[in-house]
Design a protein around this motif. Structure first.
Motif, PDB file in Angstrom:
ATOM      1  N   MET A 107       0.767  -0.947   0.012  1.00 10.53           N
ATOM      2  CA  MET A 107      -0.066  -0.048  -0.128  1.00 10.53           C
ATOM      3  C   MET A 107       1.025   1.273  -0.106  1.00 10.53           C
ATOM      4  O   MET A 107       1.974   1.265   0.548  1.00 10.53           O
ATOM      5  N   PRO A 108       0.659   2.221  -0.739  1.00  6.16           N
ATOM      6  CA  PRO A 108       1.455   3.532  -0.707  1.00  6.16           C
ATOM      7  C   PRO A 108       1.125   4.063   0.739  1.00  6.16           C
ATOM      8  O   PRO A 108       0.218   4.199   1.409  1.00  6.16           O
ATOM      9  N   VAL A 109       2.213   4.964   1.120  1.00  3.11           N
ATOM     10  CA  VAL A 109       2.236   5.709   2.206  1.00  3.11           C
ATOM     11  C   VAL A 109       2.880   6.866   1.983  1.00  3.11           C
ATOM     12  O   VAL A 109       3.520   7.317   1.184  1.00  3.11           O
ATOM     13  N   LYS A 110       2.662   7.803   2.770  1.00  6.20           N
ATOM     14  CA  LYS A 110       3.440   9.147   2.822  1.00  6.20           C
ATOM     15  C   LYS A 110       4.660   9.263   3.364  1.00  6.20           C
ATOM     16  O   LYS A 110       4.664   8.691   4.453  1.00  6.20           O
ATOM     17  N   THR A 111       5.640   9.509   2.485  1.00  2.70           N
ATOM     18  CA  THR A 111       7.156   9.421   3.184  1.00  2.70           C
ATOM     19  C   THR A 111       7.314  10.252   4.157  1.00  2.70           C
ATOM     20  O   THR A 111       6.931  11.605   4.351  1.00  2.70           O
ATOM     21  N   GLU A 112       7.592   9.852   5.715  1.00  2.00           N
ATOM     22  CA  GLU A 112       7.801  10.480   6.904  1.00  2.00           C
ATOM     23  C   GLU A 112       8.675   9.972   7.805  1.00  2.00           C
ATOM     24  O   GLU A 112       8.938   8.789   7.770  1.00  2.00           O
ATOM     25  N   PHE A 113       9.560  10.675   8.446  1.00  2.00           N
ATOM     26  CA  PHE A 113      10.556  10.275   9.431  1.00  2.00           C
ATOM     27  C   PHE A 113      10.016  11.127  10.883  1.00  2.00           C
ATOM     28  O   PHE A 113      10.037  12.136  10.764  1.00  2.00           O
ATOM     29  N   PHE A 114      10.343  10.086  12.090  1.00  2.00           N
ATOM     30  CA  PHE A 114       9.934  10.741  13.377  1.00  2.00           C
ATOM     31  C   PHE A 114      11.245  10.063  14.349  1.00  2.00           C
ATOM     32  O   PHE A 114      11.474   8.980  14.074  1.00  2.00           O
ATOM     33  N   TRP A 115      11.662  10.677  15.104  1.00  2.00           N
ATOM     34  CA  TRP A 115      12.634  10.370  16.285  1.00  2.00           C
ATOM     35  C   TRP A 115      11.894  11.014  17.559  1.00  2.00           C
ATOM     36  O   TRP A 115      12.399  12.172  17.995  1.00  2.00           O
ATOM     37  N   GLU A 116      11.373   9.816  18.067  1.00  2.00           N
ATOM     38  CA  GLU A 116      10.695  10.328  19.221  1.00  2.00           C
ATOM     39  C   GLU A 116      10.823   9.359  20.395  1.00  2.00           C
ATOM     40  O   GLU A 116      11.337   8.373  20.234  1.00  2.00           O
ATOM     41  N   GLU A 117      10.089   9.415  21.568  1.00  2.00           N
ATOM     42  CA  GLU A 117      10.161   8.492  22.592  1.00  2.00           C
ATOM     43  C   GLU A 117       9.265   7.236  22.313  1.00  2.00           C
ATOM     44  O   GLU A 117       9.412   6.170  23.046  1.00  2.00           O
ATOM     45  N   ALA A 118       8.326   7.551  21.526  1.00  2.00           N
ATOM     46  CA  ALA A 118       7.355   6.137  21.144  1.00  2.00           C
ATOM     47  C   ALA A 118       7.423   6.143  19.506  1.00  2.00           C
ATOM     48  O   ALA A 118       7.397   7.199  19.021  1.00  2.00           O
ATOM     49  N   PRO A 119       6.540   5.089  19.006  1.00  2.00           N
ATOM     50  CA  PRO A 119       6.385   4.996  17.816  1.00  2.00           C
ATOM     51  C   PRO A 119       5.096   5.925  17.259  1.00  2.00           C
ATOM     52  O   PRO A 119       4.375   6.165  18.230  1.00  2.00           O
ATOM     53  N   VAL A 120       5.455   6.539  16.096  1.00  2.00           N
ATOM     54  CA  VAL A 120       4.403   7.424  15.749  1.00  2.00           C
ATOM     55  C   VAL A 120       3.408   6.354  14.607  1.00  2.00           C
ATOM     56  O   VAL A 120       3.887   6.086  13.532  1.00  2.00           O
ATOM     57  N   LEU A 121       2.404   6.193  14.985  1.00  2.00           N
ATOM     58  CA  LEU A 121       1.345   5.219  14.485  1.00  2.00           C
ATOM     59  C   LEU A 121       0.372   5.659  13.873  1.00  2.00           C
ATOM     60  O   LEU A 121      -0.661   4.905  13.076  1.00  2.00           O
ATOM     61  N   ASP A 122       0.102   7.079  13.611  1.00  2.00           N
ATOM     62  CA  ASP A 122      -1.089   7.616  12.748  1.00  2.00           C
ATOM     63  C   ASP A 122      -1.288   7.015  11.460  1.00  2.00           C
ATOM     64  O   ASP A 122      -2.268   6.502  11.181  1.00  2.00           O
ATOM     65  N   GLN A 123      -0.078   6.872  10.442  1.00  2.00           N
ATOM     66  CA  GLN A 123      -0.361   6.270   9.302  1.00  2.00           C
ATOM     67  C   GLN A 123      -0.744   4.800   9.388  1.00  2.00           C
ATOM     68  O   GLN A 123      -1.532   4.450   8.747  1.00  2.00           O
ATOM     69  N   LEU A 124      -0.180   3.998  10.104  1.00  2.00           N
ATOM     70  CA  LEU A 124      -0.312   2.640  10.021  1.00  2.00           C
ATOM     71  C   LEU A 124      -1.718   2.325  10.653  1.00  2.00           C
ATOM     72  O   LEU A 124      -2.273   1.388  10.250  1.00  2.00           O
TER      73      LEU A 124
END
Length: 267
Positions: A107-124
């Motif tokens: 499935m296509p996703v929007k390319t994004e990168f995050f460096w945080e204390e927890a996973p960023v799950l919005d797209q998933l």
């Protein structure tokens, strides 16, 4: 793939400095007009470089060291992934080694990168809502193929064929092979005899298969079910299943490759 369990694990994962979680949504779809020159490699490289520059400026040497170790691990994985590209790659990885979730998806996703204390799950989560765990049941007389899929990718395939001697549905492992054709053109007594027997016993045969399909749906936690094939046959199966059917697709796709079936039926 067990995405529901994975999501719960990811939702509860948390790190503290100097450790962090890298989240990467990377569009690698070569069919995308913006990816014709392999631009995803540039996006990946830029994403890693941006984090590294940020950490260098922050002066946190331990966090920078942890990032560089994770970056090296991820670069090795992406090099291997490049040999068999999917449309997208999703990665959640922590620098403490407690989390590594790398998931190629169709499935296509929007390319994004995050460096945080927890996973960023919005797209998933959005993808899971749009393309949840799905069962596609393809029917063609005494042959049935079941495709389990999630996020547009094939998880498992099962083949069932009716043994006309015992009248039992048999599960076949390995590549599916259709029964030999009885020929075309003119009258074929053997084929006509089978057709008569099929029509006479269709209801009973599909009724005996329905509990198996219901169990597959329950065990696989299917959130959507598609029945594909002749309308009379799919109606007959639905009549005996307890699980609700989301859609009938009146096409003969039993011999089609599984990914092609998903593209025609689900995506």
């Amino acid at each position: 793939m067990t995405l529901q369990k994975d999501l719960k694990k990811l939702e509860n994962f948390y790190t503290e400095k100097p450790h962090r979680v890298l989240t990467m949504y990377l569009n690698t779809d070569l069919a995308d007009q913006d990816q014709q020159g392999g631009e995803w490699k540039i996006h990946f490289k830029n994403g890693m470089n941006n984090f590294e520059h940020y950490l260098q400026e922050s002066g946190d040497k331990e966090e920078l060291k942890n990032f560089r170790e994770l970056k090296e691990q991820l670069e090795t994985y992406v090099t291997d992934y490049e040999r068999n590209l999917s449309k997208s790659l999703i990665v959640f990885a922590s620098t403490d080694g407690q989390l590594w979730h790398a998931q190629p998806i169709q499935m296509p996703v929007k390319t994004e990168f995050f460096w945080e204390e927890a996973p960023v799950l919005d797209q998933l989560k959005e993808l899971n809502n749009e393309f949840p765990k799905t069962g596609v049941v393809l029917v063609q007389q005494n042959d049935v193929k079941v495709i389990e899929a999630e996020l547009g990718a094939v998880d498992d395939v099962k083949y069932y064929q009716l043994d006309l001697n015992t009248e039992d549905w048999r599960l076949h492992t390995g590549p599916h092979q259709a029964q030999a054709s009885m020929g075309s053109g003119g009258k074929n007594p053997g084929k006509e005899k089978f057709e008569d027997r099929y029509r006479a016993n269709q209801q009973r045969w599909y009724k005996s298969l329905a509990p198996t399909l219901d169990k597959l749906a329950k065990d696989g936690q299917w959130q959507r079910i598609y029945l594909v094939g002749n309308q009379d046959e799919t109606d007959e199966i639905q009549a005996h299943m307890n699980k609700p059917i989301d859609e009938h697709v009146p096409k003969n796709l039993l011999e089609h490759e599984e990914t092609q079936v998903l593209n025609e039926v689900v995506l």
